[in-house]
Design a protein around this motif. Sequence first.
Motif, short mmCIF file in Angstrom:
data_model
loop_
_atom_site.label_atom_id
_atom_site.label_comp_id
_atom_site.label_asym_id
_atom_site.label_seq_id
_atom_site.Cartn_x
_atom_site.Cartn_y
_atom_site.Cartn_z
N MET A 1 0.84 -1.19 0.00
CA MET A 1 0.00 0.00 0.00
C MET A 1 0.88 1.25 0.00
SD MET A 1 -2.86 1.22 2.81
CE MET A 1 -3.91 -0.19 2.45
N SER A 2 0.53 2.23 -0.85
CA SER A 2 1.30 3.46 -0.94
C SER A 2 1.19 4.26 0.35
CB SER A 2 0.80 4.32 -2.10
OG SER A 2 0.95 3.65 -3.32
N ARG A 3 2.26 4.96 0.69
CA ARG A 3 2.28 5.80 1.88
C ARG A 3 1.41 7.04 1.65
NH1 ARG A 3 7.89 7.80 4.80
NH2 ARG A 3 6.97 8.38 6.81
N ARG A 4 0.60 7.43 2.64
CA ARG A 4 -0.27 8.60 2.51
C ARG A 4 0.55 9.88 2.72
NH1 ARG A 4 -4.92 8.93 6.26
NH2 ARG A 4 -6.15 9.84 4.57
N ALA A 5 0.45 10.78 1.75
CA ALA A 5 1.24 12.02 1.80
C ALA A 5 0.33 13.23 1.95
CB ALA A 5 2.07 12.16 0.53
N LEU A 6 0.82 14.23 2.69
CA LEU A 6 0.17 15.54 2.79
C LEU A 6 1.05 16.53 2.05
CD1 LEU A 6 -2.00 17.46 4.01
CD2 LEU A 6 -0.39 17.80 5.92
N ILE A 7 0.51 17.18 1.01
CA ILE A 7 1.26 18.16 0.25
C ILE A 7 1.05 19.54 0.87
CG2 ILE A 7 1.60 19.21 -2.01
CD1 ILE A 7 2.31 16.23 -1.86
N LEU A 8 2.16 20.22 1.18
CA LEU A 8 2.13 21.58 1.73
C LEU A 8 2.75 22.52 0.70
CD1 LEU A 8 3.40 20.72 5.32
CD2 LEU A 8 1.04 21.20 4.65
N PRO A 30 4.58 14.37 5.22
CA PRO A 30 4.49 15.73 4.69
C PRO A 30 5.54 15.99 3.61
CG PRO A 30 5.53 15.75 6.85
CD PRO A 30 5.14 14.33 6.59
N ILE A 31 5.10 16.60 2.52
CA ILE A 31 5.99 16.98 1.42
C ILE A 31 5.74 18.45 1.11
CG2 ILE A 31 6.68 16.56 -0.97
CD1 ILE A 31 5.52 13.74 -0.71
N THR A 32 6.77 19.27 1.22
CA THR A 32 6.65 20.70 0.95
C THR A 32 7.07 21.01 -0.47
OG1 THR A 32 7.02 21.29 3.28
CG2 THR A 32 7.44 23.00 1.64
N LEU A 33 6.21 21.74 -1.19
CA LEU A 33 6.54 22.25 -2.52
C LEU A 33 6.79 23.74 -2.40
CD1 LEU A 33 3.77 20.45 -4.65
CD2 LEU A 33 5.97 19.57 -3.87
N SER A 34 7.96 24.19 -2.81
CA SER A 34 8.32 25.59 -2.61
C SER A 34 9.23 26.08 -3.72
CB SER A 34 9.01 25.78 -1.26
OG SER A 34 9.54 27.08 -1.14
N ALA A 35 9.11 27.37 -4.04
CA ALA A 35 10.04 27.97 -5.00
C ALA A 35 11.45 28.00 -4.43
CB ALA A 35 9.57 29.38 -5.35
N ASP A 36 11.57 28.03 -3.11
CA ASP A 36 12.88 28.06 -2.45
C ASP A 36 12.79 27.34 -1.11
OD1 ASP A 36 15.43 28.59 -1.52
OD2 ASP A 36 15.00 30.68 -1.02
N THR A 48 12.23 16.52 6.72
CA THR A 48 11.10 16.15 5.87
C THR A 48 11.40 16.45 4.41
OG1 THR A 48 10.06 18.31 6.21
CG2 THR A 48 9.45 16.55 7.71
N GLU A 49 10.62 15.86 3.55
CA GLU A 49 10.84 15.97 2.11
C GLU A 49 10.39 17.33 1.60
OE1 GLU A 49 9.83 13.44 -1.99
OE2 GLU A 49 9.20 12.69 -0.01
N ALA A 50 11.18 17.93 0.70
CA ALA A 50 10.84 19.20 0.08
C ALA A 50 11.27 19.17 -1.37
CB ALA A 50 11.51 20.36 0.81
N ILE A 51 10.47 19.79 -2.23
CA ILE A 51 10.72 19.81 -3.66
C ILE A 51 10.66 21.24 -4.16
CG2 ILE A 51 9.89 19.05 -5.94
CD1 ILE A 51 8.67 16.61 -4.51
#
Length: 429
Positions: A1-8, A30-36, A48-51
């Motif tokens: 089963m895939s891990r449940r992610a919360l996109i911030l 938690p996965i953070t999407l940010s310009a920086d 935590t993961e950030a992209i």
Amino acid sequence: MSRRALILVEGHRSNGPLYIKAALRLGLHPITLSADPAQYDYLAAEGTEAIGVDTDNLEGLIDVCCLLRTTYDIAGITGFPGLDESIYVTVGKLCRYFDLPGPNPASIERCYDKFTQRQLLGQAGVLVPAYRLVSNAKEVESAATEIGLPVIVKPAIGIGSSGVRLCRDVDELAEHTAYLLDGGHIWRSAPRILVEEFAEGQFCETTMMESEIIAVGLANFDRPPHFVPCESMFPAPLTDKERKRISSVSLRCLRALGLGWGPENIEFRWTERGPVVIEVNPRLPGWTTPRLIQLAYGVDLIAEHIKLVVGDECDLRAMHTHSAAARFLVPDRDGILDRIEGISLAAAEPGVYDVRFYVEPKTPIVRKGDYRDMIGHVIAASPSLTRTEAILRRAVDLIDWPITPFPILDEQQQSVALPRQSAGDAKWQ
């Protein structure tokens, strides 16, 4: 089963770490999407993961989320404001694209444009300050004459009191108009300025979730003619009649703006005419408010918001009623922060729950006249307001943070030495 992610989408100095920790407690990744992403130091601290992605580009965000879905089960998406509230419009569109619970983008757009918000509230019979929308210095002067000094002059779109000033006479009006129009303020589009009647009275705020009023609080401000928060408290010491009136007005605001999903924060001034609505925010407030509400009522607003975001049932029932307050540490001068002493002594005071500085010793302090002037806070709570205020006074008195003024420079040296507002500053509300 895939891990449940919360996109911030993007981050937040005060609320960001709380969302990360609450998500982890709820079993979410938690996965953070940010310009920086590097600007949010808590991401590295929490590991935590950030992209990195352009968060102004909806298609780019959709592409990143589609790629993440090959690895994760995206359970929900939410985010934090950047230079304005438009990030929530993007969040709403992302939620709709992926068929996830979220805010109505059209309602958020109506809300973050303060001129449109004023119009809709006024049409619904909600008491708001007299206002005019202008775009140049001549129109500012004319609007101020029509309304009558003193007036509030501020950008029609913005957050955290950036660019907001009380103009008490024609000199202050001309000075602030020049600041807004001649390069002092950063505009993301053509300048649109609101000139408003100054609603005098105690600042009150309601914090709501799913059209349910969770808390009513008070705040005080420092450094007039600017609006720099210096104190916040929950619950507000209001009569039952006053609470009912604020509750009624708050619900009318939501109906007028088409809100009702997720968190909302409504700011008032209690005037001789009653509660005058200053601003409706379709989000949780920053500062220390979520922490104060948890101490005062036992409701973890951030965890409950995340539950809504991922489609789970939330529980907004108050567990108790205590008095919780925060004192913000606001410099009275520009200069160098020499040292910070007494934090451990203040934190050891019974009833103190948090003592924190946002800057390090030897940091240059250049006051900007908005929320960025707060350099720290002390939070306390107890069963009574009188006791909580006494605890705060003792704790604050134990902290020493002297500031040495900058050397006196000529105008050319000052223009080189003093930093100007940057686009990234507003992300640190």
